[in-house]
Write a protein that holds these residues in place. Structure first.
Motif, PDB file in Angstrom:
ATOM      1  N   VAL A 118      27.972  43.962  34.951  1.00 45.95           N
ATOM      2  CA  VAL A 118      28.624  44.384  36.187  1.00 45.95           C
ATOM      3  C   VAL A 118      28.320  43.457  37.358  1.00 45.95           C
ATOM      4  O   VAL A 118      29.050  43.465  38.359  1.00 45.95           O
ATOM      5  CB  VAL A 118      28.237  45.839  36.540  1.00 45.95           C
ATOM      6  CG1 VAL A 118      28.819  46.797  35.511  1.00 45.95           C
ATOM      7  CG2 VAL A 118      26.728  46.009  36.623  1.00 45.95           C
TER       8      VAL A 118
ATOM      9  N   ASP B 233      31.360  45.125  25.524  1.00 45.55           N
ATOM     10  CA  ASP B 233      32.785  45.247  25.830  1.00 45.55           C
ATOM     11  C   ASP B 233      33.321  44.012  26.571  1.00 45.55           C
ATOM     12  O   ASP B 233      33.212  43.902  27.788  1.00 45.55           O
ATOM     13  CB  ASP B 233      33.009  46.503  26.678  1.00 45.55           C
ATOM     14  CG  ASP B 233      34.487  46.860  26.829  1.00 45.55           C
ATOM     15  OD1 ASP B 233      35.339  46.168  26.244  1.00 45.55           O
ATOM     16  OD2 ASP B 233      34.774  47.847  27.529  1.00 45.55           O
ATOM     17  N   ASN B 234      33.841  43.056  25.800  1.00 44.70           N
ATOM     18  CA  ASN B 234      34.571  41.911  26.359  1.00 44.70           C
ATOM     19  C   ASN B 234      33.750  41.147  27.400  1.00 44.70           C
ATOM     20  O   ASN B 234      34.199  40.888  28.509  1.00 44.70           O
ATOM     21  CB  ASN B 234      35.904  42.371  26.974  1.00 44.70           C
ATOM     22  CG  ASN B 234      36.850  41.200  27.213  1.00 44.70           C
ATOM     23  OD1 ASN B 234      36.871  40.232  26.461  1.00 44.70           O
ATOM     24  ND2 ASN B 234      37.637  41.285  28.270  1.00 44.70           N
ATOM     25  N   ILE B 235      32.556  40.743  27.011  1.00 44.94           N
ATOM     26  CA  ILE B 235      31.660  40.032  27.928  1.00 44.94           C
ATOM     27  C   ILE B 235      31.914  38.525  27.868  1.00 44.94           C
ATOM     28  O   ILE B 235      32.015  37.945  26.794  1.00 44.94           O
ATOM     29  CB  ILE B 235      30.184  40.329  27.578  1.00 44.94           C
ATOM     30  CG1 ILE B 235      29.799  41.709  28.108  1.00 44.94           C
ATOM     31  CG2 ILE B 235      29.243  39.273  28.145  1.00 44.94           C
ATOM     32  CD1 ILE B 235      28.372  42.101  27.828  1.00 44.94           C
TER      33      ILE B 235
ATOM     34  N   ASN C   4      34.422  36.322  25.897  1.00 43.07           N
ATOM     35  CA  ASN C   4      35.160  37.546  25.547  1.00 43.07           C
ATOM     36  C   ASN C   4      34.581  38.239  24.316  1.00 43.07           C
ATOM     37  O   ASN C   4      35.309  38.663  23.414  1.00 43.07           O
ATOM     38  CB  ASN C   4      36.640  37.235  25.328  1.00 43.07           C
ATOM     39  CG  ASN C   4      37.271  36.528  26.516  1.00 43.07           C
ATOM     40  OD1 ASN C   4      37.625  35.353  26.424  1.00 43.07           O
ATOM     41  ND2 ASN C   4      37.389  37.232  27.630  1.00 43.07           N
TER      42      ASN C   4
ATOM     43  N   VAL D 261      29.000  46.344  29.592  1.00 45.83           N
ATOM     44  CA  VAL D 261      29.653  45.384  30.492  1.00 45.83           C
ATOM     45  C   VAL D 261      28.604  44.794  31.432  1.00 45.83           C
ATOM     46  O   VAL D 261      27.683  45.488  31.877  1.00 45.83           O
ATOM     47  CB  VAL D 261      30.767  46.076  31.310  1.00 45.83           C
ATOM     48  CG1 VAL D 261      31.376  45.112  32.318  1.00 45.83           C
ATOM     49  CG2 VAL D 261      31.837  46.633  30.387  1.00 45.83           C
TER      50      VAL D 261
ATOM     51  N   MET E 214      23.592  44.981  33.210  1.00 47.13           N
ATOM     52  CA  MET E 214      24.505  45.552  32.227  1.00 47.13           C
ATOM     53  C   MET E 214      24.582  47.066  32.362  1.00 47.13           C
ATOM     54  O   MET E 214      23.594  47.737  32.664  1.00 47.13           O
ATOM     55  CB  MET E 214      24.069  45.193  30.799  1.00 47.13           C
ATOM     56  CG  MET E 214      24.202  43.719  30.480  1.00 47.13           C
ATOM     57  SD  MET E 214      24.069  43.377  28.697  1.00 47.13           S
ATOM     58  CE  MET E 214      25.573  44.130  28.068  1.00 47.13           C
TER      59      MET E 214
ATOM     60  N   THR F 160      33.051  41.081  22.118  1.00 42.74           N
ATOM     61  CA  THR F 160      33.054  42.536  21.948  1.00 42.74           C
ATOM     62  C   THR F 160      32.352  42.874  20.636  1.00 42.74           C
ATOM     63  O   THR F 160      32.522  42.166  19.642  1.00 42.74           O
ATOM     64  CB  THR F 160      34.490  43.088  21.931  1.00 42.74           C
ATOM     65  OG1 THR F 160      35.082  42.887  23.215  1.00 42.74           O
ATOM     66  CG2 THR F 160      34.514  44.581  21.600  1.00 42.74           C
TER      67      THR F 160
END
Length: 389
Positions: free
Chosen positions: A241, A48-50, A36, A239, A235, A38
């Motif tokens: 993806v 963002d919250n990876i 998580n 994020v 990425m 960021t």
């Protein structure tokens, strides 16, 4: 950055092709765990919250365009940036508050950052000398590392006397000689020309396999990621993806973004008119045909979807094939001869352009296609992917 336990080159545990990779083994512990994470710069969210798990001996590629957050994530792994929130664990140890030089990590930069006044051998030895390693051990380890990167005969040269590929290998040797558990590479081949980059990719793979060090590579080059990686994390806007093996990222993209970012693809919009567990039929005015796929999907009735078809999956012919579905007609607008293959841009009656690639199996021109030819384009029911995102 400090050295960790020495690497035993004779007993490095590299999984053979017959073994199931760690990321597919139930209960396997990740070597690098990102939880998580960021990273914000004022009002801008770079990462963002990876959450991501990378396993021992992997060669993992973070692939994305400029501004996707991949380099920021790499810098957090190295300790040059601190997460705004979340945790990074390497070999089970939380890296919060641990300075870069105290992490079991080393980083190789795109610029290589070699010292121009030092010889190749002294560049490679620099970190060991700073740590006070004995002269005899420095000499032994430098010789071993230069031999590994095939530069043992060039130890006395200065960086300006080397080619780009040789400088890249000096930088790699310098990064590896301190025996990090994790090596981070930021666009490591970006400064090389195409042919040298392709050759160096395989050298990098061989070195990584021989040492058994976990590599995390940042790149914007899709072909480079496909060649190097055990797995790829794509990425976009901070994020990840999709995370998958190269084959699956290419053949089974999970979104239009991934399908278009990885390689070349044709996308046809349409409406689902039949959705069964073993098949999907899509009515596509954009393609001017009904498209059939031999697998089911999860979607609403009559949902608008996109069908993705790679150019090399499409067969081109002068005569209409017998198949009804997945068959469209158009006119050749452009042809590019690429040596090993030819690329065709075919214009459909509604104006949509379709890209087709065909290998040049023979040297003879034979019954080739030419500009303004009326042609039929067809593909198999298993050659396309239905994308709902």
């Amino acid at each position: 950055m400090t050295s960790s336990q020495p690497i035993d080159l004779q007993n490095s545990t590299i999984a053979s092709a017959s073994q199931q990779p760690l990321w597919k083994q139930e209960g396997a512990e990740p070597f690098l765990r990102i939880e998580n994470v960021t990273k914000k710069f004022d009002d801008f969210t770079a990462v963002d919250n990876i959450s991501l798990d990378i396993y021992k001996n992997e060669l993992f590629c973070l692939l994305g365009g400029s501004g996707s957050g991949k380099s920021t994530l790499l810098r957090m792994l190295a300790g040059f940036e601190s997460p705004t929130s979340g945790r990074i664990l390497i070999d089970g140890i939380d890296m919060a508050g641990i300075q870069p030089w105290n992490r079991p990590v080393n980083m190789m930069f795109q610029s290589y950052a070699l010292f121009p006044h030092l010889s190749v051998a002294d560049n490679v030895a620099f970190g060991l000398k700073r740590e006070g390693v004995s002269r005899s051990e420095v000499k032994q380890r430098v010789a071993q590392m230069l031999d590994m990167v095939q530069l043992g005969h060039l130890g006395k040269r200065k960086p300006h006397q080397l080619s780009g590929g040789q400088r890249q290998r000096v930088a790699l040797a310098r990064a590896l000689i301190k025996r990090p558990k994790l090596l981070l590479l930021d666009e490591p081949l970006g400064a090389l020309d195409k042919k040298l980059r392709e050759e160096t990719q395989f050298e990098l793979i061989n070195i990584q396999e021989e040492l058994g060090v976990t590599f995390v590579v940042v790149t914007h080059d899709q072909e480079e990621a496909m060649t190097l990686a055990t797995r790829i994390g794509v990425m976009n806007h901070g994020v990840i993806v999709q995370t998958d093996e190269p084959h699956d990222v290419y053949e089974y993209p999970n979104s239009r973004f991934v399908a278009e970012f990885i390689g070349s693809v044709n996308l046809f919009e349409g409406k689902v008119i039949e959705d069964e567990p073993d098949r999907v039929r899509i009515e596509s005015p954009e393609a001017g045909a009904t498209l059939y796929v031999n697998h089911g999907i999860s979607c609403a009735p009559e949902q608008i979807v996109h069908v993705a078809v790679r150019p090399e999956k499409i067969k081109i012919s002068h005569n209409r094939p017998q198949q009804q579905d997945n068959c469209i007609q158009g006119e050749i607008e452009d042809i590019a001869y690429m040596g090993s293959l030819s690329v065709f841009r075919v214009r459909l009656p509604n104006g949509k352009e379709v890209r087709v690639t065909q290998p040049n199996f023979t040297r003879s021109m034979g019954d080739r296609f030419t500009w303004n030819d009326k042609v039929f384009l067809c593909w198999d029911e298993e050659s396309s992917v239905v994308l709902t995102a």
